[in-house]
Design an enzyme around this catalytic site. Sequence first.
Site, mmCIF file in Angstrom:
data_model
loop_
_atom_site.group_PDB
_atom_site.id
_atom_site.type_symbol
_atom_site.label_atom_id
_atom_site.label_comp_id
_atom_site.label_asym_id
_atom_site.label_seq_id
_atom_site.Cartn_x
_atom_site.Cartn_y
_atom_site.Cartn_z
ATOM 1 N N ASP A 62 0.735 -1.190 0.197
ATOM 2 C CA ASP A 62 -0.122 -0.094 0.023
ATOM 3 C C ASP A 62 0.856 1.120 0.010
ATOM 4 O O ASP A 62 2.137 1.291 0.449
ATOM 5 C CB ASP A 62 -0.848 -0.120 1.300
ATOM 6 C CG ASP A 62 -2.170 0.763 0.986
ATOM 7 O OD1 ASP A 62 -2.213 1.368 0.256
ATOM 8 O OD2 ASP A 62 -2.965 0.392 1.898
ATOM 9 N N ASP A 113 -6.024 -6.317 -2.634
ATOM 10 C CA ASP A 113 -6.495 -6.426 -1.596
ATOM 11 C C ASP A 113 -7.848 -6.166 -1.771
ATOM 12 O O ASP A 113 -8.599 -6.078 -2.714
ATOM 13 C CB ASP A 113 -5.838 -5.145 -0.664
ATOM 14 C CG ASP A 113 -5.774 -5.317 0.687
ATOM 15 O OD1 ASP A 113 -6.533 -6.315 1.262
ATOM 16 O OD2 ASP A 113 -4.567 -4.912 1.411
ATOM 17 N N GLU A 145 -8.177 -11.533 -0.073
ATOM 18 C CA GLU A 145 -9.404 -11.049 0.135
ATOM 19 C C GLU A 145 -9.784 -11.834 1.776
ATOM 20 O O GLU A 145 -10.787 -11.947 2.145
ATOM 21 C CB GLU A 145 -10.431 -11.355 -0.761
ATOM 22 C CG GLU A 145 -10.426 -12.692 -1.062
ATOM 23 C CD GLU A 145 -11.549 -13.763 -0.356
ATOM 24 O OE1 GLU A 145 -10.949 -14.415 0.616
ATOM 25 O OE2 GLU A 145 -12.722 -14.041 -0.497
ATOM 26 N N ARG A 185 -5.005 -14.969 0.083
ATOM 27 C CA ARG A 185 -4.784 -14.955 1.561
ATOM 28 C C ARG A 185 -5.677 -15.891 2.059
ATOM 29 O O ARG A 185 -7.008 -15.813 1.551
ATOM 30 C CB ARG A 185 -5.128 -13.663 1.786
ATOM 31 C CG ARG A 185 -3.521 -12.924 1.774
ATOM 32 C CD ARG A 185 -2.710 -12.991 2.963
ATOM 33 N NE ARG A 185 -3.299 -12.323 4.178
ATOM 34 C CZ ARG A 185 -3.292 -11.152 4.472
ATOM 35 N NH1 ARG A 185 -2.515 -10.364 3.708
ATOM 36 N NH2 ARG A 185 -3.945 -10.510 5.290
ATOM 37 N N ASP A 194 -4.679 -10.104 8.936
ATOM 38 C CA ASP A 194 -3.251 -9.767 8.608
ATOM 39 C C ASP A 194 -2.428 -10.295 9.768
ATOM 40 O O ASP A 194 -2.976 -10.705 11.072
ATOM 41 C CB ASP A 194 -3.008 -8.265 8.984
ATOM 42 C CG ASP A 194 -3.382 -7.868 7.677
ATOM 43 O OD1 ASP A 194 -4.001 -8.208 6.909
ATOM 44 O OD2 ASP A 194 -3.514 -6.321 7.576
HETATM 45 C C1 GLA Z 1 -4.416 -5.108 4.243
HETATM 46 C C2 GLA Z 1 -3.611 -6.432 3.901
HETATM 47 C C3 GLA Z 1 -2.613 -5.943 4.374
HETATM 48 C C4 GLA Z 1 -1.656 -4.898 3.819
HETATM 49 C C5 GLA Z 1 -2.656 -3.679 4.183
HETATM 50 C C6 GLA Z 1 -1.980 -2.422 3.612
HETATM 51 O O1 GLA Z 1 -4.658 -5.214 5.685
HETATM 52 O O2 GLA Z 1 -4.275 -7.643 4.547
HETATM 53 O O3 GLA Z 1 -1.467 -7.163 3.999
HETATM 54 O O4 GLA Z 1 -1.718 -4.977 2.322
HETATM 55 O O5 GLA Z 1 -3.772 -3.941 3.693
HETATM 56 O O6 GLA Z 1 -2.982 -1.325 3.875
#
Ligand code: GLA
Length: 421
Positions: A105, A183, A216, A234, A238
């Site tokens: 990001d 994302d 996602e 994914r 996170d």
């Molecule tokens: C989400 C994704 C992370 C990262 C952040 C960036 O939370 O799951 O891996 O890319 O966005 O803002």
Amino acid sequence: MAPEIQSLFPSTTAVLLLLGACLSAAAVAALGAADDASRPAVPLPGGGARRVLFANGLRLTPQMGWNSWNHFQCDINEAVVRRTADALVATGLAKAGYKYVNLDDCWADYQRTKEGYMIANPKTFPSGIKALADYVHSKGLKLGIYSSAGTRTCSNRMPGSLGHEDKDAKTFASWGVDYLKYDNCYRDGTPETVRFGRMSRALKNSGRPIFYSLCEWGYMEVPKWGGMYGNSWRTTGDIIDTWSGMLDNIDRNDAYARYAKPGGWNDPDMLEVGNGGMAYNEYVVHFSLWAIAKAPLVIGCDVTRVSKETLGILSNAEVIAINQDRMGVQGNKVKKYGNDLEVWAGQLSRHRKAVLLLNRGATRSASITAAWPDVGIRRGVTVEARDVWKHETLPGRFTGSLTAVVGPHSCKLFVLTPVPR
Ligand code: GLA
């Protein structure tokens, strides 16, 4: 960071959406099955083949590289990325297989141009992404970029690609981008299967092979359909750089082991090794679990200041070889003893097995047994056991089981090779 994550199906409308999504997933599955025959097949030792999923020919083994998010978050610029590319080469990590240098990001300007193009943030990436890609390529590496299947990305500092999929995919291709992490923030009500599918088609039509990493977070049981669209998906939220956070992600990911195949991988999120939240032995466990589970090995620390210890973990060639084994079978949890002791196992090429003995307990060493029926070895078979962290073949041979003492928050990782009795 996902400020606008909503409850997924809060209303009647959402239930209708879910129904639509299921139908579209079924249609996708049917389509996928229909054109599966045209996909390349991976030959297996002993005959047979496993069909490759999303057939862009990329990464028949899990992707390896670096990504800016876990360490730098939004604090990135072109100098950091160039220095990272230099460091990947200088440390030997590039040679060990870490080829993708991935922006996460915050790389783009706040808004699109008047003509509707996404552009690099002029303050932090003044030379632009094409120049960065050229630099990264000149080092023998590949460049990855990031966007979202929504109107904005999760940081809300740059636009997402929803409704601009073709334009953005072509723009990325024209810059020489090799990888897209996509994302799921600032979405509309459209199901993931539709929004992530659109970008998949756009990438296919972009004129450049681009690795497609779906992010996602495991919504809509993505392992069941992700392989129709992308190269990895994914399975979790996170990763958190703690012992329990790391284990939580790999446990969730484990439920989907059977959906991973060459060309399409479950992704329990990027590595935290070297970021400081866990002890050395815990990072060894983190890396071992990611390796045996055929997870993408995407480094998330600052490789320009990497310690010897961290480098030792990330560049262990025997552990990487487990992850990159050409059969591409995701190892999984095969046995639990009480709450803390576990055995994980996975098939490797040449009739070998990867076996991981894990002690999740915090206080005591424990003896853990991998019994042949649990790890999928025929009863009478005798093996040699290679400890891939010690780089030692154990003395003697083993028939029926292998037992080792494992310290608290630690693991042992072995490759078992059958030998004649
Ligand atoms: C989400 C994704 C992370 C990262 C952040 C960036 O939370 O799951 O891996 O890319 O966005 O803002």
